[in-house]
Structure formats: C-alpha cells, structure tokens
Design a protein around this motif. Structure first.
Motif, PDB file in Angstrom:
ATOM      1  N   TRP A   1      56.350  29.938  18.806  1.00  0.00           N
ATOM      2  CA  TRP A   1      57.204  30.949  19.567  1.00  0.00           C
ATOM      3  C   TRP A   1      58.455  31.328  18.735  1.00  0.00           C
ATOM      4  N   PHE A   2      58.909  30.262  17.687  1.00  0.00           N
ATOM      5  CA  PHE A   2      60.171  30.453  16.993  1.00  0.00           C
ATOM      6  C   PHE A   2      59.741  30.719  15.396  1.00  0.00           C
TER       7      PHE A   2
ATOM      8  N   THR B   1      56.059  20.666  26.442  1.00  0.00           N
ATOM      9  CA  THR B   1      54.907  21.486  25.625  1.00  0.00           C
ATOM     10  C   THR B   1      54.823  21.141  24.119  1.00  0.00           C
ATOM     11  N   ASP B   2      53.432  21.282  23.672  1.00  0.00           N
ATOM     12  CA  ASP B   2      53.113  20.962  22.479  1.00  0.00           C
ATOM     13  C   ASP B   2      53.951  21.340  21.211  1.00  0.00           C
TER      14      ASP B   2
ATOM     15  N   GLU C   1      59.545  37.018  15.807  1.00  0.00           N
ATOM     16  CA  GLU C   1      59.258  36.818  17.127  1.00  0.00           C
ATOM     17  C   GLU C   1      60.514  36.930  17.815  1.00  0.00           C
ATOM     18  N   LYS C   2      60.417  37.277  19.248  1.00  0.00           N
ATOM     19  CA  LYS C   2      61.583  37.323  20.181  1.00  0.00           C
ATOM     20  C   LYS C   2      61.183  36.406  21.226  1.00  0.00           C
ATOM     21  N   PRO C   3      61.841  35.100  21.416  1.00  0.00           N
ATOM     22  CA  PRO C   3      61.216  34.220  22.467  1.00  0.00           C
ATOM     23  C   PRO C   3      61.628  34.671  23.819  1.00  0.00           C
ATOM     24  N   THR C   4      60.957  34.413  24.721  1.00  0.00           N
ATOM     25  CA  THR C   4      61.530  34.755  26.141  1.00  0.00           C
ATOM     26  C   THR C   4      62.341  33.644  26.704  1.00  0.00           C
ATOM     27  N   GLN C   5      63.041  34.264  27.824  1.00  0.00           N
ATOM     28  CA  GLN C   5      63.654  32.982  28.612  1.00  0.00           C
ATOM     29  C   GLN C   5      62.867  32.048  28.911  1.00  0.00           C
ATOM     30  N   ASP C   6      61.703  32.024  29.540  1.00  0.00           N
ATOM     31  CA  ASP C   6      60.682  31.168  29.843  1.00  0.00           C
ATOM     32  C   ASP C   6      60.590  30.278  28.667  1.00  0.00           C
TER      33      ASP C   6
ATOM     34  N   TRP D   1      61.114  25.118  25.681  1.00  0.00           N
ATOM     35  CA  TRP D   1      61.770  24.411  24.595  1.00  0.00           C
ATOM     36  C   TRP D   1      62.556  23.318  25.023  1.00  0.00           C
ATOM     37  N   MET D   2      63.514  23.709  25.815  1.00  0.00           N
ATOM     38  CA  MET D   2      64.419  22.492  26.198  1.00  0.00           C
ATOM     39  C   MET D   2      63.968  21.820  27.096  1.00  0.00           C
TER      40      MET D   2
END
Length: 571
Positions: A11-12, A3-4, A16-21, A26-27
């Motif tokens: 997202w971070f 992902t770019d 904000e509250k990043p989701t599991q997806d 990110w990983m």
C-alpha cells in the motif's frame, strides 16, 4: 485485527495513494504505547514464568543488594574477598592514582576521550544544574511529548517532526500524487471532485505558449456562480455580454465590429443649403447631425420627392463620408423636378429621414440677383487710406492693409469695412454663393470675414454680422477658418498646416428665418483636401439684409484677402 506486512508494504509504495482504511489498517497492526498488553500477547512469557521458583522459597536466598545477609564475615570467608577492602576501586574513582587510571584505560581500551563526546544535562555534587549537549530519553520525552494533548493519544493522530499532532486522515491532502514533470505523460488524474480556494490571493500560471493564431485552440475556460470551472466554445459568455455592457460600451463595440463605422440610430440637425436653384451643374448639400460616420460599403443615401414618393439613390462616388457629424452629397439639381425633397440615410442597420426645414427645395423659379450691381459703402481705420486697403470691382473685393492705415499688429482688429446696399427683404428666401482666398505665410497674422448684416445698421469697424464666415492666419502654423454663431463669438472649424494660400468656398442661404452657411475648401487650389461644414442660425423675423466684408489688422503687408461673390438667387 492485524494485516500482513507484505500487504501493508504494497500500500505504501511510490506512486500509490493510501486510503483512509489502509492508513487505519496499518495503525491497527501495531500496539500503541497507551495500550496494555495481555500476558499471552508476549511470545513465550507463560513458559518462562512456569520455570521460575515460587516466591516462598526465595526466603532462603540472599537478596541482590545483600540487605538480608546477617553473617557478612562468613560470606567474605566463603567468597575469599577479604582482600577487596584494600584493593577495591571506589565508584567515584576516588583514591585512584595516576598509574591506576592509566592501567584502567589500558584494560578497558578507551584511551583518551575525544572532545566531541556527548554529555547529558544533570547536576553537580552541590545540586547545581549542568548543561550537557544531548538529552536523555526521559528528558526528550518530557520536552516533546508535552506538546501533545491527551486527546491526540490515539490511532487517529500522528506526531509530526516538530511535535505537532496531525489527524491521520489529513495526511497527503496537500500533496498532488502525480508523476514528476520530467517523466513523459506527467500530470494529475483526479478520481473525485476537487477544489482549490485561493482565499483571494493571486493565482498565476506562467510560461504558457502563445496559441493566438492556432485554430485548434478554440475553447475557453469558463466559471459559474459557484466557482466551478469548465470549458466552453464561448457561446454562453458571448450571449451574456449585452446584459453586462453599458450603453456606451455597446455602441463602441458595435462601431468597432463594423470597421469603425456606426450602426446606431442617426439624427439630422440641419441641411445646407436647403433652397437650391435648378441649375445644370453639380452642387453640394451638407447634412449635419449625429452618428453619421457610416460605412460607404453598407450605406444607402437617397433623395425622395415628397409629392410623388420617387426615390433616387445617390451613387457613393458622389458622397463624402468620414466625419462623425457630416455627410456631403453632390448632385445636379436640374435632374430633379421642382419640389420639396427629403433625404433618407440608411447605415446598414438604422434609417433616418429629414423633414420640415431640413428638407430641400429645388426650384427653377429663382430670381437671379446681379452681384455686380451691388453698391458698396467703404470705411477704413484711416479713412484717407480706404482706397489703398480695399478695392471693389463688381462682386470682387480685394483687401490688404498697410501701416498708413493702422500700424501692423497681432490684434486682428477690424481696420476696414465694406457694406452693400440692401439685397434681400426680411421675407426673401435666397442663396448666395462665393469664395474667399487668403494668401500669406503660416507664421503671419491677419485675415477677414464676410457675411450678412442688418441693412438698417450703419457701416462700422465692428464685427456686427448676423451670420458670417471668418478666415484668419494666427501665426501658429495654421489657417483658422471660423463661422460665426452670433455677432461676437465663433467656433474653430479646422486648421490647415503648411500653406501659402487657401480657398474657402461658401453658400449662405435663408429659408424663412433660418440662415445657413455651408463651406468647403481645398488648399492652394489643388483640391487635395476637401472639408464640408455647415451651420444654422435663426435671425429675427423680417430683418432686411446686406452683405458686409470686414478686413482685419495684420503684422505684415504679405497678408491679403480676396472675396468673390459668384451668384445670388431669390426664391
């Protein structure tokens, strides 16, 4: 799939509250150490390898460490390095003079090493361990990576600062992502069901403002059996109260809600007097029972003719309320026709009505008994002093003991007795009205009693009354008024502090074999305090009755008793 970076960064960001997806994306955008890279994954690697010589041609080249060189001397001549043998610096800096060391430092521009230079763990020449002040990369990996089990080496786990593995999906679970309390509109907005388990530990919210008098705060927090919390107007918790309150708590609650007055079922134990002459002046009757502390504003008390059914409501101004067991009713008997009447009490919720011997009889066919014609037998502790300690004039008796009769003391023993002739037969129904006045300081001791005795018994200096009223000063800042239940025991009725004189009015009545005593009193003749009390006792059938007075020993001649018999009637 990667992902770019710009998207990842969006997202971070703070708030904000990043989701599991998003965590997983990110990983997945980076390579993990356990993943093998393909050649084409390294930019330019294929082109760089294409420009390298073939391995077969390398046999003509000298190996870096010189291990395949056989003509060493030719090499030295060619490279003009024969002088190195004598001018070389050894790897361990041995054979360097101090001047050489100084020259090396100057050329390398290192000067003297500082004291805080970090050193690594290692070994000396003998193989003994040397403790340094820092770890090498290999030492650091060995120390910290050993905490992570092999199953955690994947993208679903991250390593915390202390080396503990944490599931990626758990990151942020214990963090409320909300604005700081210093920011306007701070708070926590939930996007899904949320729960918190205190595990039985105390959970407190402190510092709340007091809104007890704020009418806008009319909603309560409530909880169901599953622990879910919601708001309520209080209706359901209120409706559920009866199922969780004990009977005693229900009674207490109803009484408190009724201003301290009872709304429970009432009962009547007895009514005094229960035989009344139809006179044209007001008399008191007393109702004794349970749960009679009823509200004057909602109570209705009436007298009902048992033959005609006519019901007469007694005005509240003629009723004395306030005692949980007593109600006193004032009325004029001659306003009622002769007959038997029941008393009905309504407390606003419940009703009780008397019956049997607790009904009252009003009669104009009463035979008057002349109290001034009574004949009295008098005795004293010292009989020669009997005329000095008690004087009787018709129905009036005056008593005051003296030291010649018996030395003063605190024993309250009987030191004088006066007994009338037989007044009533065993079958007579009657009413006897009178009063006692007790005079003396509250710190003194003394008193007397008046009541009914068996006419067949001899006069004596013992308390042998079938039913009597006793009034004493007992040296403890009170006048003690007692009504005897039997010949030797009594129960305290009330205490009258700070008095010099007290008057107690009484009515002794008999209906069949039930004898009752009804009393009221006002301190120092001022009637500022009225107390109405009653008691009942069943006496043996066909017992002939006389009146008796007993004078008690005192510790001072200032204690005096006056007993007055006002009127008596047979029915």
């Amino acid at each position: 799939m990667s992902t770019d970076k710009t998207i990842l960064k969006s997202w971070f960001v703070t708030g904000e509250k990043p989701t599991q997806d998003q965590f997983w994306a990110w990983m997945d955008s980076y390579y993990h150490k356990n993943e093998l890279l393909s050649m084409n994954a390294v930019y330019g690697l294929e082109n760089a390898l294409a420009n390298k010589a073939e391995a077969s041609s390398l046999q003509y080249f000298a190996i870096k460490d010189g291990s395949n060189i056989t003509n060493i001397e030719d090499w030295k001549d060619k490279l003009n390095i024969n002088q190195l043998e004598v001018k070389k610096a050894n790897k361990d800096a041995s054979e360097l003079s101090q001047d050489n060391i100084t020259a090396w430092k100057s050329v390398l521009n290192v000067g003297e090493l500082p004291d805080n230079v970090a050193t690594n763990d290692g070994e000396d020449d003998n193989g003994d361990p040397i403790s340094g002040t820092s770890y090498t990369k290999e030492q650091s990996d060995e120390k910290y990576y050993q905490k992570v089990a092999p199953q955690y080496f994947n993208s679903n786990y991250v390593l915390l600062a202390d080396g503990t593995p944490k599931a990626a999906g758990d990151l942020g679970k214990n963090v409320a992502n909300s604005s700081l309390t210093s920011i306007a509109g701070a708070g926590l907005n939930l996007g899904a069901d949320w729960s918190m388990n205190t595990a039985g530990l105390p959970y407190s919210i402190t510092g709340l403002s007091d809104v007890s008098n704020n009418t806008a705060f009319n909603t309560l927090l409530s909880q169901n059996a599953a622990g879910r919390i919601g708001k309520t107007n209080g209706k359901q918790p209120f409706l559920n109260l009866p199922s969780i309150l004990s009977d005693a708590e229900k009674t207490a609650w109803k009484t408190e809600m009724n201003g301290g007055w009872t709304t429970n079922m009432m009962s009547v134990a007895n009514v005094f007097p229960n035989v009344i002459k139809s006179v044209d002046y007001g008399i008191f009757i007393t109702v004794n029972g349970a749960n009679l502390n009823i509200s004057p504003t909602s109570a209705v008390i009436s007298i009902i003719n048992n033959i005609s059914g006519v019901e007469t409501i007694i005005p509240n101004s003629q009723i004395t309320y306030g005692d949980p067991n007593l109600i006193s009713i004032w009325f004029k008997p001659n306003t009622f026709a002769d007959g038997e009447y029941s008393i009905k009490i309504f407390n606003g919720v419940a009703t009780v009505q008397t019956s049997g011997l607790n009904n009252i009889m009003i009669t104009s066919n009463a035979n008057s008994v002349d109290v001034n014609a009574f004949v009295w037998d008098k005795i004293a502790y010292t009989q020669s002093e009997v005329g000095n300690v008690i004087q009787i004039n018709g129905g009036t008796l005056d008593f005051k003991t003296n030291v010649n009769n018996k030395p003063f003391g605190n024993d309250l023993s009987v030191v004088c007795s006066a007994k009338s002739n037989q007044i009533f037969t065993g079958t007579d129904n009657f009413s006897l009205k009178g009063y006692i006045i007790l005079s003396g300081s509250i710190h003194l001791i003394g008193g007397g009693l008046i009541g009914l005795v068996n006419a067949n018994n001899s006069n004596s200096l013992t308390i042998d009354a079938l039913s009597s009223l006793k009034i004493t000063i007992e040296g403890n800042d009170w006048a003690d008024v007692r009504k005897y239940l039997n010949e030797q025991t009594s129960s305290r009725i009330y205490e009258i502090p700070n008095f010099n004189q007290v008057r107690v009015d009484f009515v002794i009545s008999k209906r069949n074999n039930m004898v009752s005593i009804s009393i009221n009193h006002g301190t120092a003749y001022n009637d500022t305090t009225q107390i109405y009390q009653t008691i009942q006792k069943v006496i043996p059938d066909n017992t002939p009755l006389s009146i008796a007075f007993k004078g008690l020993n005192s510790n001072s001649s200032a204690v005096a008793i006056k007993a007055v018999l006002e009127e008596a009637y047979k029915f």
